[in-house]
Design an enzyme around this catalytic site. Structure first.
Site, mmCIF file in Angstrom:
data_model
loop_
_atom_site.group_PDB
_atom_site.id
_atom_site.type_symbol
_atom_site.label_atom_id
_atom_site.label_comp_id
_atom_site.label_asym_id
_atom_site.label_seq_id
_atom_site.Cartn_x
_atom_site.Cartn_y
_atom_site.Cartn_z
ATOM 1 N N SER A 200 0.822 -1.207 0.000
ATOM 2 C CA SER A 200 0.000 0.000 0.000
ATOM 3 C C SER A 200 0.859 1.261 0.000
ATOM 4 O O SER A 200 1.636 1.490 -0.911
ATOM 5 C CB SER A 200 -0.950 -0.028 1.197
ATOM 6 O OG SER A 200 -1.895 1.017 1.105
ATOM 7 N N HIS A 201 0.729 2.060 1.035
ATOM 8 C CA HIS A 201 1.409 3.352 1.101
ATOM 9 C C HIS A 201 2.789 3.261 1.743
ATOM 10 O O HIS A 201 3.431 4.289 1.965
ATOM 11 C CB HIS A 201 0.550 4.336 1.899
ATOM 12 C CG HIS A 201 0.171 3.829 3.266
ATOM 13 N ND1 HIS A 201 -0.662 2.761 3.444
ATOM 14 C CD2 HIS A 201 0.539 4.225 4.505
ATOM 15 C CE1 HIS A 201 -0.809 2.528 4.740
ATOM 16 N NE2 HIS A 201 -0.084 3.394 5.402
ATOM 17 N N ASP A 371 -2.015 6.748 -3.491
ATOM 18 C CA ASP A 371 -0.944 5.958 -2.888
ATOM 19 C C ASP A 371 -0.436 4.901 -3.865
ATOM 20 O O ASP A 371 -0.841 4.853 -5.033
ATOM 21 C CB ASP A 371 -1.407 5.313 -1.577
ATOM 22 C CG ASP A 371 -2.408 4.192 -1.787
ATOM 23 O OD1 ASP A 371 -3.087 4.181 -2.829
ATOM 24 O OD2 ASP A 371 -2.518 3.319 -0.910
ATOM 25 N N ASP A 373 -0.812 1.628 -4.348
ATOM 26 C CA ASP A 373 -1.683 0.653 -5.007
ATOM 27 C C ASP A 373 -3.013 1.243 -5.439
ATOM 28 O O ASP A 373 -3.887 0.516 -5.904
ATOM 29 C CB ASP A 373 -1.911 -0.560 -4.106
ATOM 30 C CG ASP A 373 -2.684 -0.225 -2.840
ATOM 31 O OD1 ASP A 373 -2.512 0.893 -2.315
ATOM 32 O OD2 ASP A 373 -3.445 -1.082 -2.351
ATOM 33 N N ASP A 375 -5.600 2.778 -3.830
ATOM 34 C CA ASP A 375 -6.868 2.733 -3.094
ATOM 35 C C ASP A 375 -7.063 3.918 -2.154
ATOM 36 O O ASP A 375 -8.148 4.106 -1.609
ATOM 37 C CB ASP A 375 -7.009 1.413 -2.330
ATOM 38 C CG ASP A 375 -5.911 1.209 -1.297
ATOM 39 O OD1 ASP A 375 -4.955 2.017 -1.265
ATOM 40 O OD2 ASP A 375 -5.996 0.239 -0.517
ATOM 41 N N ARG A 376 -6.032 4.727 -1.947
ATOM 42 C CA ARG A 376 -6.150 5.894 -1.070
ATOM 43 C C ARG A 376 -6.025 7.176 -1.897
ATOM 44 O O ARG A 376 -5.419 7.190 -2.965
ATOM 45 C CB ARG A 376 -5.070 5.876 0.021
ATOM 46 C CG ARG A 376 -5.131 4.648 0.919
ATOM 47 C CD ARG A 376 -3.916 4.602 1.842
ATOM 48 N NE ARG A 376 -3.808 3.329 2.523
ATOM 49 C CZ ARG A 376 -4.055 3.131 3.812
ATOM 50 N NH1 ARG A 376 -4.425 4.149 4.565
ATOM 51 N NH2 ARG A 376 -3.925 1.938 4.350
ATOM 52 N N LYS A 472 -11.535 0.102 -0.996
ATOM 53 C CA LYS A 472 -11.530 1.553 -1.132
ATOM 54 C C LYS A 472 -10.942 1.899 -2.489
ATOM 55 O O LYS A 472 -10.158 1.150 -3.047
ATOM 56 C CB LYS A 472 -10.763 2.217 0.001
ATOM 57 C CG LYS A 472 -9.426 1.612 0.368
ATOM 58 C CD LYS A 472 -8.846 2.303 1.589
ATOM 59 C CE LYS A 472 -7.589 1.601 2.094
ATOM 60 N NZ LYS A 472 -7.895 0.386 2.849
#
Length: 853
Positions: A200-201, A371, A373, A375-376, A472
């Site tokens: 992720s982030h 981010d 991937d 999703d944010r 998300k």
């Protein structure tokens, strides 16, 4: 020379990264080829090598010496499947967002990656395995393509061995596919699930993080029952299946088929366009004609989108620029890179500082960052006007019918994670739409969506989404905001201010204390929980400056899923004041090392004259209260000092680590402790700076101040605390106290370790055993009369410690959570057996054995 004229088949060389070759023999070489004793390899030196291009999906077979075979045999022979023995690792429990570790862990630990992949495959029920489809995608970070090749090899091999018949893999081109797109493709292809390769982030690159998580058939993250099953398999795994010769072309779109040993149907991998399926879904949710007019029409707005060199770059370019007409230079950092360009791919004001600065210039009306991937997201207005994630989901909820999807589908409910501010609550109350408060983790929203109870949800960690998928979705949130701007014909700032005037404002902030020692973090949370759960804490008043806050309620958040009735406990400590303000403490599970303590502060303001203050100024009083209650800064300063004193990877000794609690011998006592560091911070301060010395002095002063209590009783009580900690946390493994269980069985040996006088040892031992019984079951003769009540209370305390402190590194048994009927006569035996089981498990731990793993 024609191949059919050879008595033996021609010689072929093998080079893994290159095509295979055959040689055209000249007349002299052809005449000598079948001669007795001919050295065939020497004949080839004067001949012309011709490369053989393998058919799509075929695989070059690895050999260690020259072999004799024909091109057809090489091209069409089924791939060999191997079963490789392995040994389990104790630290593969998936966290909130899967398994995340440093890259070097996956690279350096033998079969670490293979074990977890096999555990995922083996966790799927046999009846669901036959002919199934699985989706694979990643955010393009370092080690991504390597892991995908291994997944493909193991998926194929598992199909052969009937552990799991994965009939087809669907993979994004070049192994890249955003997390929202993976969820979309899982649902489109009705796949059994998907494997996402992302942290992720978190940072990328060789020195960064790598992660894997499993999404189930609904497209969402695996629920706790599934991740627990994966973990249990990983603890007992003995072998994995793999087809090591299989090589996949990740760059070419289309299907690739592979013939496998003992399998009648070929194994199929389909490389798909990473963007197209996801873009089609968005076209059915938003009005692209309206958005195109907003971005490229006569009165278009100027936008600035930062993909932060993550996976979403190609999506932004294709959808926002090519299809919706935004200029190409409105999207920056859109080429995915393994290390995200050396940046931290976290869309916040700190790590997206370049975007913030460009927005402050005033030349752009709307800005967003994503981010690693995808999703944010972070939303910014002109001049850098920041929209908090909590406010973002609330604004979308208040303007939800600006999105065509909800005009057709309706709105079933809203949801937010517990630490997220109450801004969404205000909208739900005004619109009379059901609101759900869940623990952190998108998987909790999926259950509500599948049951038709939820349409829109969000988390404070820059995550927003709806029921179109089960993840998300950063780009969805950006298009939602653009739809609102197009409908209301207002700027970002104007929309936000009008929202505050209508619903009031929730001032909100979050502080992250990262890479804190896990034991220190757990210790702080346990001590804080004891404080806030005390009945006397309710009604307590805290005054800072001119403001007084009175505690209305406090708890350790517990969530009962309204769909399946499952209960998730210990989800964060909450202190709620009478004015609605909240202070929340939570241990995060998304880091790759150490513990992250998150502090959240939320305060509601309805007065229109007070809604334009700086959040940090507005919340300063509550932050002061939070830090005073938790002593969080002291814990982190102590950890910093211990790191300075112990620069190696080894943990500091037990006496030093718990110096702020142990202090077994009061200062000024004539008795000497075995380690001067335990009793005299001054001796310690000689080797550190004055700053660290003052820290340790303050820590020492925070220890046991009463000198009237019996020293030995203090020592033994502290020993019990250390024993429980050692038995239930990672500290037990790291501190290498292999004699701990023996000390527990023989308290007199513990006493001897602290220079107890040898005379009267039997009396001392008896005294210590008595203290142990008093602490466990209640003091003196009252023990017999109130044995059950005391034991029940002790079980509650032990279970709480067990559930909060247990670590993935220890092989812990499952202990069910307490319930309201625990004190009933029918369940008394259950309580008795559970505490016996827990104690027996603690005694059974062998730290020496764990150290060898």
């Amino acid at each position: 020379m024609p191949l059919h004229m050879c008595e033996e088949e021609p010689v072929f060389s093998y080079c893994p990264p290159s095509p295979l070759y055959f040689w055209i023999l000249n007349s002299l070489a052809a005449s000598l080829w079948n001669a007795p004793g001919c050295h065939k390899a020497s004949l080839l030196s004067s001949c012309l090598p011709i490369p053989i291009a393998p058919r799509k999906g075929s695989v070059q077979r690895q050999v260690t010496s020259p072999s004799f075979f024909s091109p057809s045999t090489m091209d069409e022979s089924p791939l060999q499947v191997l079963t490789i023995p392995t040994a389990p690792y104790p630290d593969q429990r998936p966290g909130t967002s899967g398994l995340r570790k440093k890259v070097y862990v996956f690279q350096s630990k033998r079969n670490y990656l293979h074990n977890f992949i096999q555990s995922i495959f083996s966790s799927i029920d046999l009846r669901d395995r036959q002919g199934s489809t699985m989706v694979v995608g990643g955010d393009g970070r370092y080690f991504n393509t390597t892991a995908i090749q291994v997944i493909v090899q193991m998926a194929a091999a598992n199909g052969v061995s009937c552990w799991i018949s994965v009939g087809r893999l669907v993979i994004g081109q070049n192994g890249i596919m955003s997390t929202p797109a993976v969820s979309c493709v899982i649902r489109k292809f009705k796949a059994i699930g998907g494997i996402l390769l992302t942290a992720s982030h978190n940072p990328g690159g060789p020195d960064g993080d790598f992660g894997m998580k499993f999404n189930i058939a609904n497209g969402g993250p695996a629920p706790e029952a599934v991740t627990e099953k994966i973990f249990q398999i990983s603890r007992t795994i003995e072998e994995y299946a793999i087809c090591p010769e299989l090589r996949l072309d990740l760059a070419t779109l289309g299907k690739q088929t592979f013939d496998l040993e003992n399998k009648f149907k070929p194994f199929t991998v389909e490389i798909v366009d990473s963007v197209e399926s996801y873009a089609n879904m968005l076209r059915n949710i938003f009005d692209f004609a309206v958005l195109k007019e907003l971005l490229s029409g006569e009165n278009h707005i100027r936008i600035r989108l930062d993909a932060m060199h993550g996976v979403l770059g190609p999506y932004v370019k294709k959808i926002l620029c090519e299809e919706l007409g935004s200029p190409a230079n409105s999207a920056i950092n859109c080429v995915p890179q393994e290390d995200f360009g050396g940046r931290h791919p976290d869309p916040n004001l700190t790590y997206a500082a370049d975007l913030v600065e460009s927005m402050k210039s005033g030349q752009y009306d709307f800005g967003a960052a994503f981010d690693g991937d995808g999703d944010r997201n972070m939303i910014l207005g002109k001049h850098g006007f920041f929209i908090s994630p909590s406010d973002s989901v609330a604004v979308i909820a208040a303007n939800i019918f600006c999105i065509p999807y909800f005009q057709h589908m309706g709105v079933r409910g809203f949801a937010r994670s517990m630490p997220t501010s109450g801004a969404l609550d205000n909208v739900a109350k005004a619109t009379k739409i059901q609101l759900y408060e869940t623990p952190t983790g998108w998987k909790f929203f999926g259950n509500l969506m599948d049951a038709g109870r939820l349409s829109l949800c969000g988390e404070e960690s820059f995550g927003t989404g709806s029921d179109h998928i089960r993840e998300k979705d950063g780009l969805w949130a950006v298009l939602a905001w653009l739809s609102i701007l197009a409908t209301r014909k207002q700027s970002v700032e104007e929309v936000m201010i009008e929202h505050w005037k209508t619903y009031g404002r929730n001032y909100y902030t979050r502080y992250d204390y990262e890479e804190v020692d896990i034991d220190a973090a757990v210790e702080m949370m346990l001590e804080l929980e004891v404080i806030i759960l005390d009945k006397a804490f309710i009604g307590q008043k805290f005054t800072v400056g001119e403001k007084t806050y009175e505690v209305d309620r406090a708890d350790n958040f517990e969530y009962s899923d309204p769909v399946d009735g499952s209960i998730s406990r210990n989800q964060g400590l909450r202190i709620i004041f009478k004015d609605g303000s909240r202070i929340i403490f939570r241990l995060s599970g998304t880091g790759s090392s150490g513990a992250t303590i998150r502090l959240y502060v939320d305060s509601y303001e309805k007065d229109i004259n007070k809604i334009f203050q700086d959040p940090q100024v507005k919340l300063a009083e509550l932050v002061t209260i939070a830090l005073k209650l938790s002593q969080l800064q002291r814990v982190c300063r102590l950890e910093r000092s211990l790191r300075l004193l112990s620069p190696s990877n080894d943990k500091p000794p037990l006496a030093l680590r718990y110096k702020h609690k142990l202090q077994l011998v009061p200062r000024g006592s004539s008795m000497e402790a075995p380690d001067a560091l335990m009793t005299d911070p001054g001796a310690l301060s000689q080797s550190i700076t004055n700053d660290e010395a003052s820290i340790m002095e303050a820590v020492g002063d925070a220890g046991l101040e009463s000198q009237s209590r019996d020293v030995y009783r203090i020592a033994f009580e502290e020993y019990l605390r250390a024993w429980i900690k050692m038995a239930t946390t990672k500290a037990g493994l790291l501190m290498r106290e292999e004699y701990l269980d023996e000390l527990m069985k023989c308290p007199e040996r513990f006493a001897a370790c602290y220079s107890r006088p040898p005379s009267g040892s039997d009396v001392c031992a008896q005294e210590q055993r008595q203290i142990f019984k008093d602490i466990m079951y209640g003091p003196g003769l009252r023990r017999l009369k109130k044995h059950s009540e005391k034991k029940k209370a002790r079980v509650n305390q032990m279970r709480k410690i067990y559930m909060l402190c247990r670590s993935p590194d220890l092989l812990t048994p499952h202990v069910s959570a307490p319930n309201d009927s625990a004190g009933d006569p029918e369940t008394k035996e259950c309580w008795e057996s559970e505490v016996d089981r827990l104690v027996a498990w603690t005694h059974s731990l062998s730290f020496e054995e764990l150290d060898r793993q």
